[in-house]
Motif scaffolding. Sequence first.
Motif, mmCIF file in Angstrom:
data_model
loop_
_atom_site.group_PDB
_atom_site.id
_atom_site.type_symbol
_atom_site.label_atom_id
_atom_site.label_comp_id
_atom_site.label_asym_id
_atom_site.label_seq_id
_atom_site.Cartn_x
_atom_site.Cartn_y
_atom_site.Cartn_z
ATOM 1 N N PHE A 192 0.836 -1.204 0.000
ATOM 2 C CA PHE A 192 0.000 0.000 0.000
ATOM 3 C C PHE A 192 0.871 1.254 0.000
ATOM 4 O O PHE A 192 0.526 2.273 -0.614
ATOM 5 N N LEU A 193 2.003 1.171 0.677
ATOM 6 C CA LEU A 193 2.930 2.298 0.721
ATOM 7 C C LEU A 193 3.496 2.569 -0.677
ATOM 8 O O LEU A 193 3.552 3.713 -1.133
ATOM 9 N N ALA A 194 3.891 1.503 -1.355
ATOM 10 C CA ALA A 194 4.415 1.630 -2.717
ATOM 11 C C ALA A 194 3.358 2.217 -3.652
ATOM 12 O O ALA A 194 3.659 3.021 -4.541
ATOM 13 N N LYS A 195 2.111 1.803 -3.449
ATOM 14 C CA LYS A 195 1.021 2.318 -4.286
ATOM 15 C C LYS A 195 0.832 3.814 -4.075
ATOM 16 O O LYS A 195 0.562 4.559 -5.038
ATOM 17 N N SER A 196 0.982 4.266 -2.841
ATOM 18 C CA SER A 196 0.860 5.699 -2.569
ATOM 19 C C SER A 196 1.951 6.482 -3.286
ATOM 20 O O SER A 196 1.703 7.563 -3.832
ATOM 21 N N LEU A 197 3.163 5.942 -3.290
ATOM 22 C CA LEU A 197 4.255 6.603 -4.005
ATOM 23 C C LEU A 197 3.965 6.656 -5.505
ATOM 24 O O LEU A 197 4.224 7.665 -6.172
ATOM 25 N N GLU A 198 3.403 5.565 -6.028
ATOM 26 C CA GLU A 198 3.061 5.555 -7.452
ATOM 27 C C GLU A 198 1.991 6.602 -7.761
ATOM 28 O O GLU A 198 2.027 7.269 -8.800
ATOM 29 N N ARG A 199 1.064 6.780 -6.843
ATOM 30 C CA ARG A 199 -0.003 7.762 -7.062
ATOM 31 C C ARG A 199 0.523 9.191 -7.004
ATOM 32 O O ARG A 199 -0.011 10.079 -7.685
ATOM 33 N N VAL A 200 1.546 9.431 -6.205
ATOM 34 C CA VAL A 200 2.187 10.759 -6.228
ATOM 35 C C VAL A 200 2.704 11.044 -7.639
ATOM 36 O O VAL A 200 2.541 12.143 -8.173
ATOM 37 N N GLY A 201 3.312 10.026 -8.252
ATOM 38 C CA GLY A 201 3.761 10.174 -9.631
ATOM 39 C C GLY A 201 2.599 10.441 -10.577
ATOM 40 O O GLY A 201 2.707 11.262 -11.500
ATOM 41 N N ASP A 202 1.462 9.770 -10.353
ATOM 42 C CA ASP A 202 0.279 9.997 -11.186
ATOM 43 C C ASP A 202 -0.184 11.446 -11.088
ATOM 44 O O ASP A 202 -0.559 12.068 -12.096
ATOM 45 N N HIS A 203 -0.182 11.993 -9.877
ATOM 46 C CA HIS A 203 -0.621 13.382 -9.702
ATOM 47 C C HIS A 203 0.362 14.365 -10.335
ATOM 48 O O HIS A 203 -0.057 15.395 -10.883
ATOM 49 N N ALA A 204 1.644 14.051 -10.287
ATOM 50 C CA ALA A 204 2.637 14.888 -10.967
ATOM 51 C C ALA A 204 2.377 14.869 -12.475
ATOM 52 O O ALA A 204 2.452 15.905 -13.148
ATOM 53 N N LYS A 205 2.067 13.698 -13.004
ATOM 54 C CA LYS A 205 1.740 13.580 -14.430
ATOM 55 C C LYS A 205 0.501 14.411 -14.764
ATOM 56 O O LYS A 205 0.458 15.108 -15.792
ATOM 57 N N ASN A 206 -0.517 14.342 -13.911
ATOM 58 C CA ASN A 206 -1.743 15.108 -14.147
ATOM 59 C C ASN A 206 -1.459 16.610 -14.223
ATOM 60 O O ASN A 206 -2.048 17.324 -15.042
ATOM 61 N N ILE A 207 -0.574 17.078 -13.354
ATOM 62 C CA ILE A 207 -0.225 18.503 -13.368
ATOM 63 C C ILE A 207 0.522 18.848 -14.652
ATOM 64 O O ILE A 207 0.300 19.914 -15.251
ATOM 65 N N ALA A 208 1.400 17.947 -15.093
ATOM 66 C CA ALA A 208 2.113 18.168 -16.355
ATOM 67 C C ALA A 208 1.124 18.311 -17.511
ATOM 68 O O ALA A 208 1.323 19.136 -18.421
ATOM 69 N N GLU A 209 0.052 17.531 -17.494
ATOM 70 C CA GLU A 209 -0.972 17.644 -18.540
ATOM 71 C C GLU A 209 -1.652 19.008 -18.497
ATOM 72 O O GLU A 209 -2.019 19.563 -19.549
ATOM 73 N N GLN A 210 -1.804 19.576 -17.292
ATOM 74 C CA GLN A 210 -2.409 20.897 -17.175
ATOM 75 C C GLN A 210 -1.499 21.991 -17.742
ATOM 76 O O GLN A 210 -1.979 23.005 -18.261
ATOM 77 N N ILE A 211 -0.196 21.797 -17.653
ATOM 78 C CA ILE A 211 0.741 22.759 -18.246
ATOM 79 C C ILE A 211 0.532 22.816 -19.753
ATOM 80 O O ILE A 211 0.496 23.899 -20.361
ATOM 81 N N ILE A 212 0.370 21.653 -20.361
ATOM 82 C CA ILE A 212 0.121 21.600 -21.804
ATOM 83 C C ILE A 212 -1.212 22.259 -22.135
ATOM 84 O O ILE A 212 -1.350 22.980 -23.136
ATOM 85 N N PHE A 213 -2.215 22.056 -21.282
ATOM 86 C CA PHE A 213 -3.527 22.671 -21.490
ATOM 87 C C PHE A 213 -3.425 24.198 -21.459
ATOM 88 O O PHE A 213 -4.025 24.896 -22.287
ATOM 89 N N ILE A 214 -2.660 24.733 -20.520
ATOM 90 C CA ILE A 214 -2.497 26.187 -20.416
ATOM 91 C C ILE A 214 -1.860 26.755 -21.679
ATOM 92 O O ILE A 214 -2.336 27.738 -22.254
ATOM 93 N N VAL A 215 -0.777 26.130 -22.099
ATOM 94 C CA VAL A 215 0.029 26.696 -23.195
ATOM 95 C C VAL A 215 -0.582 26.408 -24.559
ATOM 96 O O VAL A 215 -0.651 27.290 -25.427
ATOM 97 N N LYS A 216 -1.029 25.172 -24.770
ATOM 98 C CA LYS A 216 -1.483 24.757 -26.099
ATOM 99 C C LYS A 216 -3.007 24.797 -26.280
ATOM 100 O O LYS A 216 -3.497 24.725 -27.410
ATOM 101 N N GLY A 217 -3.736 24.866 -25.179
ATOM 102 C CA GLY A 217 -5.186 24.898 -25.288
ATOM 103 C C GLY A 217 -5.803 23.560 -25.609
ATOM 104 O O GLY A 217 -6.978 23.485 -25.999
ATOM 105 N N GLU A 218 -5.043 22.486 -25.440
ATOM 106 C CA GLU A 218 -5.523 21.135 -25.717
ATOM 107 C C GLU A 218 -5.546 20.315 -24.431
ATOM 108 O O GLU A 218 -4.561 20.280 -23.693
ATOM 109 N N ASP A 219 -6.675 19.679 -24.167
ATOM 110 C CA ASP A 219 -6.797 18.812 -22.997
ATOM 111 C C ASP A 219 -6.297 17.427 -23.390
ATOM 112 O O ASP A 219 -6.961 16.715 -24.149
ATOM 113 N N VAL A 220 -5.115 17.048 -22.902
ATOM 114 C CA VAL A 220 -4.492 15.779 -23.312
ATOM 115 C C VAL A 220 -4.695 14.678 -22.282
ATOM 116 O O VAL A 220 -4.071 13.615 -22.376
ATOM 117 N N ARG A 221 -5.558 14.910 -21.296
ATOM 118 C CA ARG A 221 -5.828 13.858 -20.327
ATOM 119 C C ARG A 221 -6.388 12.631 -21.038
ATOM 120 O O ARG A 221 -7.238 12.744 -21.914
#
Length: 233
Positions: A192-221
């Motif tokens: 469960f601890l390892a899964k939580s660490l993996e989910r932190v990575g998932d949330h970092a990825k989600n934020i990276a997708e928002q950066i692309i949305f801001i700059v390019k205007g495309e929702d890449v989720r």
Amino acid sequence: MGDKHISSQFDAELNSISTHVLEMGGLVESQLHQAVYALIHLSLETAEQVLETENRINQMEVAIDHEIISTIGRRQPTARDLRFLMAISRTTQNLERAGDEVARVARMVKSIIEGGTPRSLPISELRLAADLAAGMLRKTLDAFARLDTAMALTIIKDDNEIDTEYNGFLRKLITYMMEDARTISPSLDLLFLAKSLERVGDHAKNIAEQIIFIVKGEDVRHSPMDKVESVVG
């Protein structure tokens, strides 16, 4: 002159919101490093420190949301400014959820310490997954500060690496549990601890997708990688 003054005020408000998001992200990153330290060194004191400051992250999300709602109500932004504020709201949600996962790590570390995890279990091997998650979060905050879509694309690709690390750790824990039934309970804690660490990575990825949305205007989720690469160019 009046329109220019209003525009300058609006830009200052957007910059203020961005600064607060980076401060929130910095706190989550700091908490993650502390939680990892608590895990590797089995430090009960450090785990408790992480939990003591958990509410600050939640309070920062509420404060930023209030700023966003207030700004939208007063400025009625359009186009990129509106995209920016929408993406900021999603970003703070992901940071808050990443903070929840970090707090979960700290709670599980306390459980591991208090339960006396067998020394044979591979706690130290979680260090790589933890370093990957922390590295992704740090790179995401840097990319957000500069609205760097190329770095955001790299972060999205990095998420596969932390997923691979989690799957390898899962296979190893299954082996431990099959060989010694006494390790089942503490192994599940580590899983469960390892899964939580993996989910932190998932949330970092989600934020990276928002950066692309801001700059390019495309929702890449949920988009395939080839489409994301095409949008970033």
